[in-house]
Design a protein around this motif. Sequence first.
Motif, PDB file in Angstrom:
ATOM      1  N   ASP A 144       0.863  -1.181   0.000  1.00  0.00           N
ATOM      2  CA  ASP A 144       0.000   0.000   0.000  1.00  0.00           C
ATOM      3  C   ASP A 144       0.901   1.233   0.000  1.00  0.00           C
ATOM      4  O   ASP A 144       1.496   1.579   1.017  1.00  0.00           O
ATOM      5  CB  ASP A 144      -0.911  -0.024   1.223  1.00  0.00           C
ATOM      6  CG  ASP A 144      -2.001   1.037   1.146  1.00  0.00           C
ATOM      7  OD1 ASP A 144      -1.974   1.833   0.193  1.00  0.00           O
ATOM      8  OD2 ASP A 144      -2.864   1.080   2.042  1.00  0.00           O
ATOM      9  N   VAL A 145       0.997   1.899  -1.138  1.00  0.00           N
ATOM     10  CA  VAL A 145       1.958   2.991  -1.282  1.00  0.00           C
ATOM     11  C   VAL A 145       1.609   4.194  -0.391  1.00  0.00           C
ATOM     12  O   VAL A 145       2.496   4.768   0.232  1.00  0.00           O
ATOM     13  CB  VAL A 145       2.075   3.401  -2.764  1.00  0.00           C
ATOM     14  CG1 VAL A 145       3.087   4.525  -2.934  1.00  0.00           C
ATOM     15  CG2 VAL A 145       2.496   2.212  -3.608  1.00  0.00           C
ATOM     16  N   PRO A 146       0.341   4.642  -0.279  1.00  0.00           N
ATOM     17  CA  PRO A 146       0.052   5.767   0.630  1.00  0.00           C
ATOM     18  C   PRO A 146       0.417   5.476   2.082  1.00  0.00           C
ATOM     19  O   PRO A 146       0.967   6.342   2.774  1.00  0.00           O
ATOM     20  CB  PRO A 146      -1.453   5.977   0.450  1.00  0.00           C
ATOM     21  CG  PRO A 146      -1.741   5.493  -0.919  1.00  0.00           C
ATOM     22  CD  PRO A 146      -0.843   4.324  -1.110  1.00  0.00           C
TER      23      PRO A 146
ATOM     24  N   ALA B  76       4.443  12.019  -7.327  1.00  0.00           N
ATOM     25  CA  ALA B  76       4.137  11.526  -5.985  1.00  0.00           C
ATOM     26  C   ALA B  76       5.179  11.981  -4.974  1.00  0.00           C
ATOM     27  O   ALA B  76       4.851  12.375  -3.842  1.00  0.00           O
ATOM     28  CB  ALA B  76       4.053   9.997  -6.004  1.00  0.00           C
ATOM     29  N   GLY B  77       6.452  11.951  -5.358  1.00  0.00           N
ATOM     30  CA  GLY B  77       7.497  12.389  -4.442  1.00  0.00           C
ATOM     31  C   GLY B  77       7.413  13.874  -4.116  1.00  0.00           C
ATOM     32  O   GLY B  77       7.629  14.280  -2.966  1.00  0.00           O
TER      33      GLY B  77
ATOM     34  N   CYS C  92       4.616  15.985  -4.508  1.00  0.00           N
ATOM     35  CA  CYS C  92       3.367  16.367  -3.840  1.00  0.00           C
ATOM     36  C   CYS C  92       3.283  15.839  -2.414  1.00  0.00           C
ATOM     37  O   CYS C  92       2.577  16.424  -1.590  1.00  0.00           O
ATOM     38  CB  CYS C  92       2.184  15.859  -4.650  1.00  0.00           C
ATOM     39  SG  CYS C  92       1.963  16.691  -6.228  1.00  0.00           S
ATOM     40  N   SER C  93       3.977  14.749  -2.105  1.00  0.00           N
ATOM     41  CA  SER C  93       3.947  14.246  -0.730  1.00  0.00           C
ATOM     42  C   SER C  93       4.660  15.181   0.238  1.00  0.00           C
ATOM     43  O   SER C  93       4.425  15.113   1.447  1.00  0.00           O
ATOM     44  CB  SER C  93       4.588  12.856  -0.674  1.00  0.00           C
ATOM     45  OG  SER C  93       5.947  12.912  -1.079  1.00  0.00           O
ATOM     46  N   CYS C  94       5.526  16.054  -0.277  1.00  0.00           N
ATOM     47  CA  CYS C  94       6.182  17.058   0.571  1.00  0.00           C
ATOM     48  C   CYS C  94       5.359  18.323   0.722  1.00  0.00           C
ATOM     49  O   CYS C  94       5.556  19.076   1.688  1.00  0.00           O
ATOM     50  CB  CYS C  94       7.561  17.409  -0.001  1.00  0.00           C
ATOM     51  SG  CYS C  94       8.745  16.084   0.021  1.00  0.00           S
ATOM     52  N   LEU C  95       4.461  18.583  -0.216  1.00  0.00           N
ATOM     53  CA  LEU C  95       3.705  19.828  -0.199  1.00  0.00           C
ATOM     54  C   LEU C  95       2.434  19.734   0.625  1.00  0.00           C
ATOM     55  O   LEU C  95       1.890  20.763   1.031  1.00  0.00           O
ATOM     56  CB  LEU C  95       3.353  20.238  -1.632  1.00  0.00           C
ATOM     57  CG  LEU C  95       4.541  20.453  -2.574  1.00  0.00           C
ATOM     58  CD1 LEU C  95       4.055  20.802  -3.973  1.00  0.00           C
ATOM     59  CD2 LEU C  95       5.473  21.525  -2.035  1.00  0.00           C
ATOM     60  N   MET C  96       1.929  18.515   0.849  1.00  0.00           N
ATOM     61  CA  MET C  96       0.690  18.336   1.616  1.00  0.00           C
ATOM     62  C   MET C  96       0.807  17.064   2.446  1.00  0.00           C
ATOM     63  O   MET C  96       1.918  16.549   2.622  1.00  0.00           O
ATOM     64  CB  MET C  96      -0.515  18.286   0.672  1.00  0.00           C
ATOM     65  CG  MET C  96      -0.427  17.232  -0.400  1.00  0.00           C
ATOM     66  SD  MET C  96      -1.782  17.349  -1.606  1.00  0.00           S
ATOM     67  CE  MET C  96      -1.286  18.820  -2.497  1.00  0.00           C
ATOM     68  N   ARG C  97      -0.314  16.611   2.953  1.00  0.00           N
ATOM     69  CA  ARG C  97      -0.304  15.384   3.760  1.00  0.00           C
ATOM     70  C   ARG C  97       0.292  14.239   2.945  1.00  0.00           C
ATOM     71  O   ARG C  97      -0.049  14.068   1.773  1.00  0.00           O
ATOM     72  CB  ARG C  97      -1.727  15.038   4.190  1.00  0.00           C
ATOM     73  CG  ARG C  97      -1.801  13.957   5.257  1.00  0.00           C
ATOM     74  CD  ARG C  97      -3.229  13.822   5.763  1.00  0.00           C
ATOM     75  NE  ARG C  97      -3.313  12.854   6.840  1.00  0.00           N
ATOM     76  CZ  ARG C  97      -3.561  11.559   6.670  1.00  0.00           C
ATOM     77  NH1 ARG C  97      -3.729  11.087   5.434  1.00  0.00           N
ATOM     78  NH2 ARG C  97      -3.626  10.740   7.693  1.00  0.00           N
ATOM     79  N   PRO C  98       1.202  13.449   3.542  1.00  0.00           N
ATOM     80  CA  PRO C  98       1.961  12.464   2.737  1.00  0.00           C
ATOM     81  C   PRO C  98       1.094  11.520   1.924  1.00  0.00           C
ATOM     82  O   PRO C  98       1.318  11.354   0.723  1.00  0.00           O
ATOM     83  CB  PRO C  98       2.779  11.719   3.802  1.00  0.00           C
ATOM     84  CG  PRO C  98       2.944  12.696   4.904  1.00  0.00           C
ATOM     85  CD  PRO C  98       1.687  13.499   4.931  1.00  0.00           C
TER      86      PRO C  98
ATOM     87  N   GLY D 184      -0.283  13.367  -6.541  1.00  0.00           N
ATOM     88  CA  GLY D 184       0.880  13.468  -7.418  1.00  0.00           C
ATOM     89  C   GLY D 184       0.980  12.312  -8.387  1.00  0.00           C
ATOM     90  O   GLY D 184       1.335  12.503  -9.566  1.00  0.00           O
ATOM     91  N   CYS D 185       0.645  11.108  -7.931  1.00  0.00           N
ATOM     92  CA  CYS D 185       0.677   9.944  -8.821  1.00  0.00           C
ATOM     93  C   CYS D 185      -0.371  10.075  -9.919  1.00  0.00           C
ATOM     94  O   CYS D 185      -0.098   9.779 -11.092  1.00  0.00           O
ATOM     95  CB  CYS D 185       0.449   8.671  -8.005  1.00  0.00           C
ATOM     96  SG  CYS D 185       0.537   7.145  -8.958  1.00  0.00           S
ATOM     97  N   THR D 186      -1.570  10.552  -9.567  1.00  0.00           N
ATOM     98  CA  THR D 186      -2.625  10.713 -10.574  1.00  0.00           C
ATOM     99  C   THR D 186      -2.275  11.789 -11.594  1.00  0.00           C
ATOM    100  O   THR D 186      -2.442  11.597 -12.811  1.00  0.00           O
ATOM    101  CB  THR D 186      -3.949  11.055  -9.879  1.00  0.00           C
ATOM    102  OG1 THR D 186      -4.254  10.044  -8.904  1.00  0.00           O
ATOM    103  CG2 THR D 186      -5.078  11.142 -10.882  1.00  0.00           C
ATOM    104  N   LEU D 187      -1.784  12.929 -11.113  1.00  0.00           N
ATOM    105  CA  LEU D 187      -1.412  14.010 -12.034  1.00  0.00           C
ATOM    106  C   LEU D 187      -0.258  13.605 -12.942  1.00  0.00           C
ATOM    107  O   LEU D 187      -0.260  13.901 -14.147  1.00  0.00           O
ATOM    108  CB  LEU D 187      -1.048  15.264 -11.232  1.00  0.00           C
ATOM    109  CG  LEU D 187      -2.185  15.935 -10.451  1.00  0.00           C
ATOM    110  CD1 LEU D 187      -1.652  17.121  -9.662  1.00  0.00           C
ATOM    111  CD2 LEU D 187      -3.304  16.369 -11.387  1.00  0.00           C
ATOM    112  N   GLY D 188       0.741  12.944 -12.378  1.00  0.00           N
ATOM    113  CA  GLY D 188       1.860  12.489 -13.199  1.00  0.00           C
ATOM    114  C   GLY D 188       1.446  11.442 -14.215  1.00  0.00           C
ATOM    115  O   GLY D 188       1.958  11.420 -15.344  1.00  0.00           O
TER     116      GLY D 188
END
Length: 331
Positions: free
Chosen positions: A195-197, A291-292, A294-300, A307-311
């Motif tokens: 589970d990546v999240p 994903a890397g 966006c995980s720093c800009l908001m809740r991990p 980030g994964c969806t946008l990428g």
Amino acid sequence: MAGIAIVLDLLKKSHNKHTFHSPSSLSSTAALSAFATAPFASRFLFGSFEPRVAYCDAAAAIDDDYLAAIRKMSADALQFESPTYVPIPSSKVYNIQPKPLFSAFEFRALAMTTVRSLLMFYLPLLEPKPASEEDDDFLNGAAEESRRRADLIVPLKKSVKQIARETTVVTTRRVLERLAISYVSQRMAWKLLKDVPQSTLRKAGRGWPTHLYIYKVSQTTLRGHFLGIAASWTVQVGIEIYRCVVQYVNPKPEEEEEHVEIAEQAKDLGNKVVGITVRCGASLVFAAIGAGICSCLMRPSTGQWIGCTLGDLAGPMVVSICLQKTLQADA
């Protein structure tokens, strides 16, 4: 010396009485006699051999009922308690829990796929169209009604095809997950199916530097998103191969006149497969990078998913734009 003399005297008396003694009994008898009759002055040679006797009457307090109770308790413990195995501390246990094979056909997943597909093809119809001079003229009511029906039926057909494609991709991923569990090492299968999240949340609490955290999250997303991209690639390539085979086996009447050779069809199919591979690779790479970041800009966990969806969406678009500019420059 006095002890030795006494031992010899005893031996003579035993021979006179014609009694038989084994060598071991004679030696033990002689030793005991020597030790017992050793005078105080010769104890520096033989030592002081005073027998010490200890008496214990603890067993007298144990009765038969107590022993029977102990036996019953031992039998119950062996019968009802399951054996416990203590894992080796140095070995890591990988908890691999694959999702159901037909999870794409569950009510919630299928409903979300249906709504997303319908919105994808019906929202463009809600956009206002600019008025033209022909709209002011008198139009035939039957022709206008047929055009509207066609405008509503075509998006519906596209939506149904999109639903079938997405469910096929998800089912193909479940098949690939089971193949990974069967044919890949347990550690690699755990990394592909984790589970990546939730893994991103665990990494956020380890206090890593920002650059290391982004790298680790991108690496985990790359592995966790790989099977999804592989399933998408498999389905897209399968669709292109099906179209090529159907076009060759059952050609349409308008295509019979323009007969295309097999070599040209194979070349066209190869170009399409290369394009699909480049787009899928770009989608995987951009999803990991997004994903890397966006995980720093908001809740991990939320940032990783967004980030994964946008990428995933931006990767093929960026590659297509770059290829178009490259081809235009070469032309």
